[in-house]
Scaffold this active site. Sequence first.
Site, PDB file in Angstrom:
ATOM      1  N   HIS A  55      -0.331   6.445  -7.044  1.00 47.69           N
ATOM      2  CA  HIS A  55       0.985   6.017  -6.552  1.00 47.69           C
ATOM      3  C   HIS A  55       1.970   7.184  -6.412  1.00 47.69           C
ATOM      4  O   HIS A  55       1.752   8.249  -6.940  1.00 47.69           O
ATOM      5  CB  HIS A  55       1.557   4.878  -7.396  1.00 47.69           C
ATOM      6  CG  HIS A  55       1.892   5.196  -8.819  1.00 47.69           C
ATOM      7  ND1 HIS A  55       2.687   4.390  -9.584  1.00 47.69           N
ATOM      8  CD2 HIS A  55       1.523   6.221  -9.613  1.00 47.69           C
ATOM      9  CE1 HIS A  55       2.801   4.902 -10.787  1.00 47.69           C
ATOM     10  NE2 HIS A  55       2.114   5.994 -10.841  1.00 47.69           N
ATOM     11  N   GLU A  56       3.012   6.939  -5.633  1.00 46.04           N
ATOM     12  CA  GLU A  56       3.984   7.982  -5.254  1.00 46.04           C
ATOM     13  C   GLU A  56       3.325   9.135  -4.523  1.00 46.04           C
ATOM     14  O   GLU A  56       3.736  10.276  -4.650  1.00 46.04           O
ATOM     15  CB  GLU A  56       4.736   8.505  -6.496  1.00 46.04           C
ATOM     16  CG  GLU A  56       5.446   7.453  -7.310  1.00 46.04           C
ATOM     17  CD  GLU A  56       6.476   6.661  -6.524  1.00 46.04           C
ATOM     18  OE1 GLU A  56       6.917   7.121  -5.468  1.00 46.04           O
ATOM     19  OE2 GLU A  56       6.801   5.540  -6.960  1.00 46.04           O
ATOM     20  N   GLY A  57       2.328   8.821  -3.719  1.00 43.96           N
ATOM     21  CA  GLY A  57       1.624   9.863  -2.970  1.00 43.96           C
ATOM     22  C   GLY A  57       0.386  10.300  -3.709  1.00 43.96           C
ATOM     23  O   GLY A  57       0.469  10.841  -4.811  1.00 43.96           O
TER      24      GLY A  57
END
Lengths: 602, 602
Positions: free
Chosen positions: B454-456
């Site tokens: 998550h978050e890239g």
Amino acid sequence: MRPSLILSPRDLEFLLHEWLQVETLTKRPRYAEHSRETFDAVLELAEQIATEHFAPHNRTADENEPHLVDGKVVLIPEVAAALQVFAEAGMNAAMLPEELGGMQLPAVVNQAVHAWFQAANIGTSAYPFLTMANANLLVAHGTPEQVQTYVPPMAEGRWFGTMALSEPQAGSSLADITTRAVPQDDGSYRLTGNKMWISGGDHELTENIVHLVLAKVPGGPPGVKGISLFVVPKFLVAPDGSLGERNDVVLAGLNHKMGYRGTTNTLLNFGEGVHTPGGQPGAVGFLVGELHRGLTYMFHMMNEARIGVGMGATALGYTGWLHAVDYARTRTQGRPLAGKAVSSTGVQSPPVPIVEHPDVRRMLLAGKSYVEGGLALGLYCARLVDEERTADTAEERARAHLLLETLTPIAKSWPSQWCLAADDLAIQVHGGYGYTRDYPVEQFYRDNRLNPIHEGTHGIQALDLLGRKVVADGGAGLALLGETIAATTARAADTEWADLAATLEDLVQRLGTVTAALWAAGDPESALANATVYLEAAGHVVVGWLWLEQALATEGRDGDFHAGKRQAARYFQRWELPKVGPQLALLASLDDTVLQTRSDWL
Amino acid sequence: MRPSLILSPRDLEFLLHEWLQVETLTKRPRYAEHSRETFDAVLELAEQIATEHFAPHNRTADENEPHLVDGKVVLIPEVAAALQVFAEAGMNAAMLPEELGGMQLPAVVNQAVHAWFQAANIGTSAYPFLTMANANLLVAHGTPEQVQTYVPPMAEGRWFGTMALSEPQAGSSLADITTRAVPQDDGSYRLTGNKMWISGGDHELTENIVHLVLAKVPGGPPGVKGISLFVVPKFLVAPDGSLGERNDVVLAGLNHKMGYRGTTNTLLNFGEGVHTPGGQPGAVGFLVGELHRGLTYMFHMMNEARIGVGMGATALGYTGWLHAVDYARTRTQGRPLAGKAVSSTGVQSPPVPIVEHPDVRRMLLAGKSYVEGGLALGLYCARLVDEERTADTAEERARAHLLLETLTPIAKSWPSQWCLAADDLAIQVHGGYGYTRDYPVEQFYRDNRLNPIHEGTHGIQALDLLGRKVVADGGAGLALLGETIAATTARAADTEWADLAATLEDLVQRLGTVTAALWAAGDPESALANATVYLEAAGHVVVGWLWLEQALATEGRDGDFHAGKRQAARYFQRWELPKVGPQLALLASLDDTVLQTRSDWL
């Protein structure tokens, strides 16, 4: 060839036929009744049963783990149904000799058959595989009566078997087990003690459960030299094979695991007085083989189980990788970097399948090199079992035995590490979806995390390799491995694989030097302090060699499948083998950082 | 100092005070009201609340994940109770300025405070942390009215916030989002669309939820340049701050994850007509900042969130490692190798704590180097936030900003990889017990597996580092990183750490050469093909540098704690940094194995 998300039939064909030439085994008397057709038929049957009866309840079994109802272990009904189909197809007895009702399959074909079930549903597959390991041990070391009593019902799938080694206080340290076996006048023994981590230890799948139990007979030598092996059935067996009294083997609890949940894992109490067979205290057991040789016999089973664990890790990695490849080819998202970075017009081209992104291909190519490398390793070892058993000369059989002994810790640990990594990459290819329970890869990852632990942890395998296998007989095992690899690299000398061959030759030479350097001082604590690094380095060298083997086996063959094999070999050469250099350098430096670290510094 | 299995107060003291000298921040006007005493008091309060209110329900929340009852998301009551204590202690507003009711804590202290909650219960901690990131964005980019309307209720913990970027068809490819925002006569917008992976997207923990939503206004530029940011509350807010009509933001489903289960993760539908606020279709939203600049604003929040993800990964690794150290000191099993191997008398010495086995110490020392390295990295980055905000000169602030930008992908990805590895090792130290749900380490491992996604994802961070951060402004970011590391290595020149410093200088130089070589042809696809290897190599160099920083900070200090720091630095030097060599060599060779791999070969 038919596609599957469980295993690749095309890869199995390549490994078994194009590479390992298993059809040549049919020239040996033991396998003379077989042919390529019978091998392929049983593999197709395995695929069909695995696909139709094992895979569909893999997630269901994970979500509904074994639990107790009125003291009985309840499993979802799909498990018993699948195992019945499995038994009716004769799969329990695939490797047993014909006189015991078996198919008498070569070990290498049998291992490939197993892999279908392990990949489809590792939890359900564990019951018959433990049973077969149990039966194989009895065939090798039991009395004719013991074989006749216990093996046919296990071969038919009417009874299942376990191996009961660990105890709560002892774990991997078998020297410390305290289960006692007291001899009785009738030649039997009475056992008392507690066993931990017993897979398949209790359930209602079969009418009886055959436990193989390590215990100490009072008055014997201390430590591992005083361990004997006993067969302890859940229900005693009458001379006519019918079931008699309930033995005093009682379920004390279930373990609740991160994954591998379909396999009941238990604590068992022996002889605590819940049942009193024959009116006497203690669980009734029967000595297998000679007194105090239990650990030797159990290692017969353990070595087989260790290769089986490695194959299970490979199977879980393989199916995860296949799911990731499938997802990457169908899921669209984003655009090629080049197009995105140079275009400033703002016009949106359609998203592409994510396999078009290099980083996704990196993960899939890495995964391919791990799972196909792991499968090659497991099948190669199984092929050695066949050599050990059926090669023409005693010398060839001894060499196969020695090489197999040397490779076993690697066959167990390497797939447990790298095919778990393949499942990790499979999740990453799926992105957020891979982290949800709507996709199977998260379960494969959880299931596979057991494999670096059971049947001897990574650290235990490392001690086995560096402390035992490569130093026994003056280093005969490592020398033989070196010769075997050299035979391959010699074949590669004038091919496009000469550079990979040269790299391997160099690494094998350095591995030998490092081994000698580690043991030069004769101090086991120093020599073995960094054994895990040694295990990992040796594992990568071995799998690198098997990638060279596979690359050579593609020679003269065109098409995508063989191009993929060659590319995976290149990947392993360029991306994976360079990791070994720093490992060997660390070992060669006799680094004592870990050894010098004090507990209080942590 | 008091022991804890959540985080190490002693290590926080070392990092914050002995190394980062955070007390010097109190000389800056923004932090003038603070002192070492106020910093320590809030940290102790965080530890107490984390220990008493967050940690106890960590497993319960995992076993009872959010579920729907009559369309509402039901959580275990412990979550709301813990968050109320958290809010009452002012933790929601720890970093906000005093005029908004905040403590105005330095970012570096705030990050350490957060870490206590992340380590104690990552699932529960996510709600306020998402809320604070949301509030910080509004403070930076919202109108005064937006700030006044939404921030104080979030600071008080009465409302929570989310970030709503992803869509089912778009994932990481934000250019492809299709949520539309149509301007209305009153200046508001009406949104329609579907958002995916929204953590904290719906629940009954607070009376309102403030969504920050990316959407496209019709007629705007295509791709990412047409993305705007909107604040979309679950309930509309009257001018007096009271709650009005239900907005048309509707829960469409919950995601069921491998771990991190305490955090509700949702699909949300905007403007599907379930509610019709004001009698009109569409979810009511309000533009934040300027039109079409939404992604820029969101990256403000994302960069903060990325460092937060890295810290979450570190926190989960740290608590896992502490549990493993504790287990290894108390669990007895086996004997030292030397004793076992040389003694043939058969006499059994008592089993020793497993920390006495070198391979267990290896795992614990590796884990230490990962989790303490990760914590140093996260706190260093947070310290840069303070510099960026409060350093004396514009030039210093700009340098801090540039260095932070460069380090952010590493601060996100390195702990996500290596502190997950620490949890993996923590399981391995526990053996079979670590694989059961009776011990917490298996949950830490499952929870931590989200962080590389998550978050890239890891791959996205790699493109950010190699494709953006190290090449922007003619490579100013990489040059600044090199200068910063050089300042450290210069201090080490005449110390016992000169060899580590020399290694780092060499690696930094090679990293620069490799960066230039990769971009020499100006072809982004080739340059970025192996970006993930670049990210991993750069990450190890950065953490190696931070270990040198820590080692230097121990100078002149005796005792076990500082000896442990030095030993971990040695471990990182001897065992970890050598892994970078082959990575840089692979990059320097411009290897195209992955790029040349065709989908059909997989």
